[in-house]
Design a protein around this motif. Structure first.
Motif, PDB file in Angstrom:
ATOM      1  N   PHE A  51       0.844  -1.198   0.000  1.00  0.00           N
ATOM      2  CA  PHE A  51       0.000   0.000   0.000  1.00  0.00           C
ATOM      3  C   PHE A  51       0.881   1.251   0.000  1.00  0.00           C
ATOM      4  N   VAL A  52       1.966   1.219   0.773  1.00  0.00           N
ATOM      5  CA  VAL A  52       2.901   2.345   0.817  1.00  0.00           C
ATOM      6  C   VAL A  52       3.480   2.576  -0.581  1.00  0.00           C
ATOM      7  N   TRP A  53       3.887   1.498  -1.254  1.00  0.00           N
ATOM      8  CA  TRP A  53       4.409   1.591  -2.621  1.00  0.00           C
ATOM      9  C   TRP A  53       3.366   2.206  -3.549  1.00  0.00           C
ATOM     10  N   GLN A  59       1.379   9.129  -6.318  1.00  0.00           N
ATOM     11  CA  GLN A  59       1.833  10.508  -6.117  1.00  0.00           C
ATOM     12  C   GLN A  59       2.800  10.919  -7.221  1.00  0.00           C
ATOM     13  N   GLU A  60       3.752  10.042  -7.531  1.00  0.00           N
ATOM     14  CA  GLU A  60       4.715  10.332  -8.600  1.00  0.00           C
ATOM     15  C   GLU A  60       4.017  10.471  -9.947  1.00  0.00           C
ATOM     16  N   ASN A  61       3.128   9.544 -10.245  1.00  0.00           N
ATOM     17  CA  ASN A  61       2.496   9.505 -11.561  1.00  0.00           C
ATOM     18  C   ASN A  61       1.492  10.640 -11.779  1.00  0.00           C
ATOM     19  N   SER A  62       0.904  11.147 -10.698  1.00  0.00           N
ATOM     20  CA  SER A  62      -0.053  12.245 -10.844  1.00  0.00           C
ATOM     21  C   SER A  62       0.659  13.596 -10.851  1.00  0.00           C
ATOM     22  N   MET A  63       1.977  13.578 -10.723  1.00  0.00           N
ATOM     23  CA  MET A  63       2.810  14.783 -10.746  1.00  0.00           C
ATOM     24  C   MET A  63       2.285  15.853  -9.799  1.00  0.00           C
ATOM     25  N   LEU A  64       1.911  15.413  -8.610  1.00  0.00           N
ATOM     26  CA  LEU A  64       1.447  16.296  -7.537  1.00  0.00           C
ATOM     27  C   LEU A  64       0.175  17.068  -7.871  1.00  0.00           C
ATOM     28  N   MET A  65      -0.550  16.634  -8.909  1.00  0.00           N
ATOM     29  CA  MET A  65      -1.808  17.293  -9.274  1.00  0.00           C
ATOM     30  C   MET A  65      -2.953  16.837  -8.372  1.00  0.00           C
ATOM     31  N   VAL A  66      -2.732  15.785  -7.608  1.00  0.00           N
ATOM     32  CA  VAL A  66      -3.770  15.201  -6.770  1.00  0.00           C
ATOM     33  C   VAL A  66      -3.252  15.118  -5.339  1.00  0.00           C
ATOM     34  N   GLY A  92      -8.471   1.580   7.829  1.00  0.00           N
ATOM     35  CA  GLY A  92      -7.732   2.684   7.228  1.00  0.00           C
ATOM     36  C   GLY A  92      -7.283   2.389   5.808  1.00  0.00           C
ATOM     37  N   LEU A  93      -6.870   1.153   5.552  1.00  0.00           N
ATOM     38  CA  LEU A  93      -6.461   0.757   4.201  1.00  0.00           C
ATOM     39  C   LEU A  93      -7.658   0.795   3.246  1.00  0.00           C
ATOM     40  N   GLN A  94      -8.816   0.343   3.729  1.00  0.00           N
ATOM     41  CA  GLN A  94     -10.019   0.375   2.899  1.00  0.00           C
ATOM     42  C   GLN A  94     -10.424   1.816   2.597  1.00  0.00           C
ATOM     43  N   LYS A  95     -10.391   2.668   3.598  1.00  0.00           N
ATOM     44  CA  LYS A  95     -10.736   4.081   3.391  1.00  0.00           C
ATOM     45  C   LYS A  95      -9.799   4.717   2.374  1.00  0.00           C
ATOM     46  N   PHE A  96      -8.510   4.400   2.468  1.00  0.00           N
ATOM     47  CA  PHE A  96      -7.520   4.897   1.506  1.00  0.00           C
ATOM     48  C   PHE A  96      -7.919   4.504   0.083  1.00  0.00           C
ATOM     49  N   LEU A  97      -8.203   3.217  -0.131  1.00  0.00           N
ATOM     50  CA  LEU A  97      -8.567   2.758  -1.477  1.00  0.00           C
ATOM     51  C   LEU A  97      -9.880   3.364  -1.954  1.00  0.00           C
ATOM     52  N   GLU A  98     -10.856   3.468  -1.070  1.00  0.00           N
ATOM     53  CA  GLU A  98     -12.144   4.070  -1.464  1.00  0.00           C
ATOM     54  C   GLU A  98     -11.937   5.502  -1.964  1.00  0.00           C
ATOM     55  N   GLN A  99     -11.102   6.261  -1.280  1.00  0.00           N
ATOM     56  CA  GLN A  99     -10.853   7.642  -1.692  1.00  0.00           C
ATOM     57  C   GLN A  99     -10.067   7.705  -2.995  1.00  0.00           C
ATOM     58  N   ILE A 100      -9.106   6.829  -3.162  1.00  0.00           N
ATOM     59  CA  ILE A 100      -8.326   6.769  -4.406  1.00  0.00           C
ATOM     60  C   ILE A 100      -9.262   6.496  -5.589  1.00  0.00           C
ATOM     61  N   LEU A 101     -10.171   5.550  -5.401  1.00  0.00           N
ATOM     62  CA  LEU A 101     -11.052   5.115  -6.492  1.00  0.00           C
ATOM     63  C   LEU A 101     -12.119   6.145  -6.845  1.00  0.00           C
ATOM     64  N   GLN A 102     -12.228   7.214  -6.082  1.00  0.00           N
ATOM     65  CA  GLN A 102     -13.169   8.286  -6.400  1.00  0.00           C
ATOM     66  C   GLN A 102     -12.550   9.350  -7.302  1.00  0.00           C
ATOM     67  N   ASN A 103     -11.255   9.243  -7.548  1.00  0.00           N
ATOM     68  CA  ASN A 103     -10.568  10.256  -8.335  1.00  0.00           C
ATOM     69  C   ASN A 103     -10.381   9.777  -9.780  1.00  0.00           C
ATOM     70  N   LEU A 106      -6.770   9.234 -11.147  1.00  0.00           N
ATOM     71  CA  LEU A 106      -6.041   8.074 -10.649  1.00  0.00           C
ATOM     72  C   LEU A 106      -6.546   6.762 -11.242  1.00  0.00           C
ATOM     73  N   LEU A 107      -7.783   6.747 -11.713  1.00  0.00           N
ATOM     74  CA  LEU A 107      -8.351   5.513 -12.270  1.00  0.00           C
ATOM     75  C   LEU A 107      -7.643   5.046 -13.536  1.00  0.00           C
ATOM     76  N   SER A 108      -6.886   5.920 -14.152  1.00  0.00           N
ATOM     77  CA  SER A 108      -6.169   5.518 -15.369  1.00  0.00           C
ATOM     78  C   SER A 108      -4.741   5.060 -15.077  1.00  0.00           C
ATOM     79  N   ASP A 109      -4.351   5.038 -13.820  1.00  0.00           N
ATOM     80  CA  ASP A 109      -2.977   4.685 -13.458  1.00  0.00           C
ATOM     81  C   ASP A 109      -2.779   3.171 -13.510  1.00  0.00           C
TER      82      ASP A 109
END
Length: 166
Positions: A51-53, A59-66, A92-103, A106-109
């Motif tokens: 998850f850390v990876w 973060q790297e791939n979104s070039m700090l836009m997110v 906490g891990l589930q909440k992290f993924l839920e928030q990621i999947l709303q953007n 990031l869905l194209s990463d």
């Protein structure tokens, strides 16, 4: 039309490398009707370090836009025998993924897709996402769960010999 992306982090399991080294991994389940995902159902096992990876790569791939959500903090006193700590981390891990999947960005990463829908290790996800494998991201995702692999080498061998190209 609203697309559904549901993710669950569940079923923590202690994995022992040897007598002194162990870690917990979690089952990550995805169910979706989103056009962003080729597979509509998937299930993989991931550990906290993966998850850390993922967060670092997004973060790297979104070039700090997110602004990415935080992961549950690394606890120096985390105990594999403490059910409450494990449950809190899982939540906490589930909440992290839920928030990621709303953007939508990031869905194209490809790292996100490999993390959620392949059994590849971090190093193999990294290689695949950067085009340094003989198989594509789509091939890695499609092969996940179709049959049991004894090792990651079996996955690579199977992908090299039996997958159609995109």
């Amino acid at each position: 039309m609203l697309q559904v992306i549901s993710v669950w982090v569940r079923d923590p399991r202690i994995q022992k490398n040897d007598f002194w080294h162990a870690y917990i991994d979690y089952e990550v389940c995805l169910h979706t009707d989103s056009v962003c995902f080729t597979k509509k159902l998937s299930r993989v096992r991931r550990r906290y370090s993966e998850f850390v990876w993922l967060r670092q790569k997004l973060q790297e791939n979104s070039m700090l836009m997110v602004k990415l959500p935080d992961l549950p903090p690394k606890n120096p006193f985390f105990s594999m025998n403490n059910a409450q700590q494990i449950a809190e981390r899982m939540k906490g891990l589930q909440k992290f993924l839920e928030q990621i999947l709303q953007n939508p960005l990031l869905l194209s990463d490809s790292c996100l897709h490999l993390f959620l829908q392949s059994q590849l290790s971090v190093s193999s996800m990294q290689a695949c996402a950067t085009g340094r494998t003989s198989y594509s991201v789509a091939q890695a995702v499609q092969r996940c769960g179709l049959r049991k692999f004894h090792s990651e080498g079996d996955l690579h061998k199977n992908l090299d010999t039996s997958c159609d190209s995109d």
